[in-house]
Design a protein around this motif. Structure first.
Motif, short mmCIF file in Angstrom:
data_model
loop_
_atom_site.label_atom_id
_atom_site.label_comp_id
_atom_site.label_asym_id
_atom_site.label_seq_id
_atom_site.Cartn_x
_atom_site.Cartn_y
_atom_site.Cartn_z
N UNK A 163 0.84 -1.20 0.00
CA UNK A 163 0.00 0.00 0.00
C UNK A 163 0.88 1.24 0.00
N UNK A 164 0.44 2.25 -0.78
CA UNK A 164 1.16 3.52 -0.79
C UNK A 164 0.24 4.64 -0.34
N UNK A 165 -1.03 4.31 -0.07
CA UNK A 165 -1.94 5.32 0.50
C UNK A 165 -2.75 4.67 1.63
N UNK A 166 -3.35 5.53 2.46
CA UNK A 166 -4.02 5.00 3.64
C UNK A 166 -5.47 4.59 3.38
N UNK A 167 -5.88 3.56 4.07
CA UNK A 167 -7.29 3.14 4.07
C UNK A 167 -7.81 3.25 5.49
N UNK A 168 -9.15 3.37 5.61
CA UNK A 168 -9.76 3.40 6.94
C UNK A 168 -10.08 1.99 7.42
N UNK A 169 -10.38 1.12 6.47
CA UNK A 169 -10.79 -0.25 6.82
C UNK A 169 -10.12 -1.22 5.84
N UNK A 170 -9.48 -2.24 6.39
CA UNK A 170 -8.92 -3.28 5.53
C UNK A 170 -9.60 -4.59 5.89
N UNK A 171 -10.14 -5.22 4.84
CA UNK A 171 -10.91 -6.44 5.01
C UNK A 171 -10.23 -7.54 4.20
N UNK A 172 -10.21 -8.75 4.75
CA UNK A 172 -9.70 -9.87 3.95
C UNK A 172 -10.25 -11.16 4.50
N UNK A 173 -10.79 -11.99 3.63
CA UNK A 173 -11.35 -13.27 4.06
C UNK A 173 -10.82 -14.42 3.22
N UNK A 174 -10.19 -15.38 3.90
CA UNK A 174 -9.78 -16.62 3.24
C UNK A 174 -8.63 -16.47 2.26
N UNK A 175 -7.71 -15.57 2.53
CA UNK A 175 -6.67 -15.24 1.54
C UNK A 175 -5.24 -15.40 2.06
N UNK A 176 -5.00 -15.03 3.32
CA UNK A 176 -3.60 -14.91 3.73
C UNK A 176 -2.86 -16.24 3.88
N UNK A 177 -3.56 -17.36 3.69
CA UNK A 177 -2.81 -18.64 3.70
C UNK A 177 -2.11 -18.83 2.35
N UNK A 178 -2.35 -17.90 1.40
CA UNK A 178 -1.63 -17.97 0.13
C UNK A 178 -0.31 -17.19 0.19
N UNK A 179 -0.12 -16.50 1.29
CA UNK A 179 1.09 -15.69 1.44
C UNK A 179 2.16 -16.54 2.12
N UNK A 180 3.35 -16.56 1.56
CA UNK A 180 4.42 -17.34 2.17
C UNK A 180 4.71 -16.77 3.56
N UNK A 181 4.89 -17.64 4.57
CA UNK A 181 5.07 -17.14 5.95
C UNK A 181 6.18 -16.11 6.09
N UNK A 182 7.25 -16.24 5.31
CA UNK A 182 8.37 -15.30 5.46
C UNK A 182 8.01 -13.89 4.99
N UNK A 183 6.88 -13.74 4.29
CA UNK A 183 6.46 -12.41 3.82
C UNK A 183 5.49 -11.73 4.79
N UNK A 184 5.03 -12.49 5.78
CA UNK A 184 3.97 -11.94 6.65
C UNK A 184 4.41 -10.68 7.39
N UNK A 185 5.64 -10.66 7.94
CA UNK A 185 6.09 -9.48 8.71
C UNK A 185 6.01 -8.23 7.85
N UNK A 186 6.58 -8.33 6.67
CA UNK A 186 6.66 -7.19 5.77
C UNK A 186 5.27 -6.70 5.35
N UNK A 187 4.44 -7.64 4.96
CA UNK A 187 3.10 -7.27 4.46
C UNK A 187 2.25 -6.66 5.57
N UNK A 188 2.28 -7.29 6.76
CA UNK A 188 1.41 -6.78 7.82
C UNK A 188 1.92 -5.44 8.37
N UNK A 189 3.21 -5.25 8.35
CA UNK A 189 3.74 -3.94 8.77
C UNK A 189 3.22 -2.88 7.80
#
Ligand SMILES: C[S@@+](CC[C@H](N)C(=O)[O-])C[C@H]1O[C@@H](n2cnc3c(N)ncnc32)[C@H](O)[C@@H]1O
Length: 268
Positions: A163-189
């Motif tokens: 993300x390069x701009x701010x959101x007020x609400x971030x929603x996600x359902x049934x998706x983050x198990x497709x993200x490799x665990x080593x990327x979680x820190x970076x993405x969630x930060x």
């Protein structure tokens, strides 16, 4: 589709002449012409720049589809909505906690065929929604049109989208198990940083449990989370909802179970 055909299609869609594309890539226009006619192919080193200029990815240029993408593109081929059109219960949490008294900016990550994004847009939120599966996005646009609303659907891969701009609400359902665990820190930060003060994250993730068998036939490209791991990532936010649910699933025609951690957290 061959790489040359894809280049020609994307170039024309953007209104570039062969000469203009050649100038931007610092190659001759004859080279572009040869690629588009299938006489030769661009050098591998040129692909990232070519993809960027044409607003696409190297994978799309060379016609590569990951097994996950192929799987979802196939599920979304049918005119029926694979996941139905009823909104996820998390959408009601969002409406309860942040009633749409103003057009809150929402991002739906891995929106599938857009049922949740469209529901929120219909209810007054200003919604953007991304997914890797073009077919899902296309059906999301159709659903939004049928419901007389608008969602900014766009194609992106969670692995390299930041993300390069701010959101007020971030929603996600049934998706983050497709993200490799080593990327979680970076993405969630990145997601947490790009959320406005008082903003919400409403999410769920599949978690592994010793008593829940792995889904039959699923290959090693899904990465279940540890139970509680999602909540720990939000230790510095206010928790509005924490749940862990076990539920039956019949996707793929084989009855099985999943366990999910569900969370709504508020940035403070
Ligand atoms: C289980 S479906 C959930 C769809 C939607 N959130 C819903 O609940 O109806 C998972 C979605 O994640 C998307 N997805 C998988 N890998 C992705 C990635 N790397 N980047 C973006 N989306 C991805 C799939 O295309 C699919 O639409």
């Amino acid at each position: 589709m061959s790489i040359g055909t894809t280049i020609a299609k994307k170039r024309k869609a953007l209104g570039f002449t062969q000469k203009e594309l050649a100038d931007r890539l610092k190659v001759s226009f004859q080279a572009i012409s040869k690629w588009e006619k299938g006489i030769s192919n661009p050098d591998v080193e040129l692909l990232p720049a070519l993809a960027e200029i044409l607003g696409t990815t190297v994978d799309a240029l060379v016609g590569y589809r990951s097994p996950i993408l192929a799987d979802y593109e196939e599920r979304y081929q049918n005119s029926d909505y694979y996941w139905g059109i009823e909104p996820n219960r998390l959408c009601y949490d969002i409406m309860r906690l942040r009633p749409p008294v103003k057009p809150y900016r929402v991002l739906d990550i891995g929106c599938g065929e857009g049922k949740d994004a469209v529901f929120l847009a219909r209810n007054g939120y200003q919604v953007s929604a991304m997914d890797i599966a073009e077919k899902g996005l296309e059906k999301g646009r159709i659903l939004a049109e049928k419901c007389n609303t608008y969602v900014d659907f766009f194609k992106a891969d969670i692995a390299d989208y930041r993300l390069t701009k701010k959101y007020d609400i971030i929603f996600s359902s049934g998706v983050f198990h497709f993200l490799r665990p080593e990327l979680r820190d970076d993405i969630f930060e990145n997601l947490k940083k790009n959320t406005s003060e008082g903003g919400l994250h409403a999410m769920n993730v599949f978690v592994s449990k010793p008593y829940v068998k792995r889904v039959p036939g699923k290959k090693g490209d899904r990465f279940e989370w540890k139970s509680g791991e999602l909540f720990m990532r939000y230790h510095d936010w206010h928790m509005c909802r924490i749940d862990e649910e076990l539920f039956d699933c019949n996707s793929g025609g084989i009855p099985h179970q999943h366990c999910m951690d569900i969370m709504v957290a508020e940035k403070r």
